[in-house]
Design a protein around this motif. Structure first.
Motif, short mmCIF file in Angstrom:
data_model
loop_
_atom_site.label_atom_id
_atom_site.label_comp_id
_atom_site.label_asym_id
_atom_site.label_seq_id
_atom_site.Cartn_x
_atom_site.Cartn_y
_atom_site.Cartn_z
N LEU A 13 3.11 7.11 6.78
CA LEU A 13 4.49 6.85 6.37
C LEU A 13 4.86 7.64 5.13
CD1 LEU A 13 4.82 3.00 6.96
CD2 LEU A 13 5.99 4.82 8.21
N VAL A 14 3.91 7.89 4.24
CA VAL A 14 4.18 8.74 3.08
C VAL A 14 4.59 10.13 3.56
CG1 VAL A 14 3.14 9.94 1.13
CG2 VAL A 14 2.72 7.50 1.45
N GLU A 15 3.83 10.68 4.52
CA GLU A 15 4.15 12.00 5.06
C GLU A 15 5.56 12.03 5.64
OE1 GLU A 15 1.24 12.78 8.01
OE2 GLU A 15 -0.42 13.05 6.59
N LEU A 16 5.91 10.98 6.39
CA LEU A 16 7.21 10.94 7.03
C LEU A 16 8.33 10.74 6.02
CD1 LEU A 16 6.23 8.74 10.11
CD2 LEU A 16 6.64 11.22 10.10
N ALA A 17 8.08 9.94 5.00
CA ALA A 17 9.11 9.63 4.02
C ALA A 17 9.51 10.86 3.20
CB ALA A 17 8.64 8.51 3.09
N VAL A 18 8.58 11.73 2.93
CA VAL A 18 8.89 12.90 2.10
C VAL A 18 9.34 14.09 2.95
CG1 VAL A 18 7.28 12.17 0.31
CG2 VAL A 18 6.49 13.74 2.09
N ARG A 30 0.83 -1.21 0.00
CA ARG A 30 0.00 0.00 0.00
C ARG A 30 0.86 1.26 0.00
NH1 ARG A 30 -2.82 -3.93 2.71
NH2 ARG A 30 -5.10 -3.98 2.44
N LEU A 31 1.94 1.22 0.75
CA LEU A 31 2.83 2.37 0.82
C LEU A 31 3.44 2.66 -0.55
CD1 LEU A 31 4.54 4.48 2.31
CD2 LEU A 31 6.13 2.64 2.91
N ALA A 32 3.92 1.63 -1.24
CA ALA A 32 4.52 1.83 -2.55
C ALA A 32 3.51 2.42 -3.53
CB ALA A 32 5.06 0.50 -3.08
N GLU A 33 2.27 1.94 -3.48
CA GLU A 33 1.23 2.46 -4.37
C GLU A 33 0.99 3.94 -4.13
OE1 GLU A 33 -2.08 0.00 -3.46
OE2 GLU A 33 -1.36 -1.72 -4.63
N ARG A 34 0.93 4.35 -2.85
CA ARG A 34 0.66 5.76 -2.53
C ARG A 34 1.82 6.65 -2.95
NH1 ARG A 34 -2.87 3.03 0.07
NH2 ARG A 34 -4.58 3.92 1.29
N LEU A 35 3.04 6.18 -2.75
CA LEU A 35 4.20 6.97 -3.15
C LEU A 35 4.24 7.15 -4.67
CD1 LEU A 35 6.85 5.40 -0.75
CD2 LEU A 35 6.08 7.78 -0.71
N ARG A 36 3.93 6.09 -5.41
CA ARG A 36 3.90 6.21 -6.87
C ARG A 36 2.80 7.16 -7.32
NH1 ARG A 36 4.86 0.18 -6.98
NH2 ARG A 36 7.08 -0.07 -7.54
N THR A 37 1.66 7.11 -6.66
CA THR A 37 0.56 8.01 -7.00
C THR A 37 0.98 9.46 -6.83
OG1 THR A 37 -1.11 6.37 -6.39
CG2 THR A 37 -1.81 8.67 -6.43
N ASP A 38 1.83 9.71 -5.84
CA ASP A 38 2.31 11.06 -5.59
C ASP A 38 3.46 11.46 -6.51
OD1 ASP A 38 0.44 11.34 -3.63
OD2 ASP A 38 1.83 11.18 -1.94
#
Length: 253
Positions: free
Chosen positions: A167-172, A16-24
């Motif tokens: 995690l998306v928020e934290l990763a970026v 799920r995390l990978a999908e959200r990061l790619r979407t962004d």
């Protein structure tokens, strides 16, 4: 946009995390033992890990197993990340790893300490158990007519998609050290959660509460794995079960 490596990127959270990061719009590399082109066993490390990290700005470390080896895997990842010049390493841990003397929790705490001492920029998010984990547990327990539950234990499950969003928020973002825990919206007894599962699945089972023993059980009974003050999750266990049921019906039709 940045290049982000997700370890355990084929798992419940990592996918799920990978999908959200790619979407962004981020370039995402998925690393797991069987994914290609980055099929790497972190416990072994080696040239494949080095190649996966070339040009990577941020690593989100989701790979984990209760079977052991997490600390060795993290040590290999940290060493390779230093060599590659990775700016930020984000780690998903579990609420209560420093309060409940459970073997898997101790291992996760050991990984946290490796990150703190790594010299890299790091962020650690602790979350409570995912709804998916409880479902797998109840499906296993329901294979027989009587479901045996640990007496006096509650849980505070959280929706995995919400953890992925965090995690998306934290990763970026910039390295933030240990951030505030993330827990589900409700502290529920195991019996309450089990009955929700039985209603959703249409099964009838007798429930028996079994007192266990040991320091880990005492830690769970005391609520060391809970974070009622951080009940920031929105999705309930019933909502998760209903959404899963709708998805299964759509697949069948």
């Amino acid at each position: 946009m940045t290049t982000i490596l997700v370890t355990g990127g084929t798992g419940t959270l990592g996918r799920r995390l990978a999908e959200r990061l790619r979407t962004d719009g981020h370039e995402v590399r998925v690393l797991s033992r069987h994914s290609q082109p980055y099929g790497v066993d972190l416990r072994e490390g080696g040239p494949g890990l080095d190649a996966a990290l070339v040009g990577v700005d941020t690593v989100v470390h989701c790979a984990s197993t209760p079977l052991g080896g997490d600390e060795r895997a993290a040590a290999n990842l940290i060493a390779a990340a230093r060599t590659a010049g990775v700016r930020h390493l984000v780690y998903i841990s579990i609420v209560g790893v420093d309060r409940v003397p459970f073997g898997y929790y101790r291992m996760k705490l050991g990984v946290e300490r490796l990150l703190e001492e790594s010299g890299l920029g790091w962020t650690v998010l602790r979350a409570t158990q995912f709804h998916d984990l409880l479902l797998r547990l109840f499906e296993g327990l329901a294979r027989v007519p009587v479901m045996f539950l640990p007496a006096g234990v509650s849980d505070q499950p959280v929706e995995v998609a919400e953890v992925a969003d965090r995690l998306v928020e934290l990763a970026v973002g910039a390295p933030a050290g240990r951030v505030e825990d993330m827990a589900g919206p409700e502290v529920r007894t195991f019996e309450s959660l089990t009955r929700a599962y039985l209603r959703a699945s249409g099964k009838r089972r007798r429930l028996v509460h079994v007192p266990l023993w040991g320091a880990a059980y005492r830690g769970f009974r005391a609520g060391g794995h809970l974070a009622p003050e951080r009940a920031v999750g929105k999705g309930t266990f019933e909502e998760y079960l209903a959404a899963r049921s709708r998805t299964l019906r759509q697949v069948r039709h």
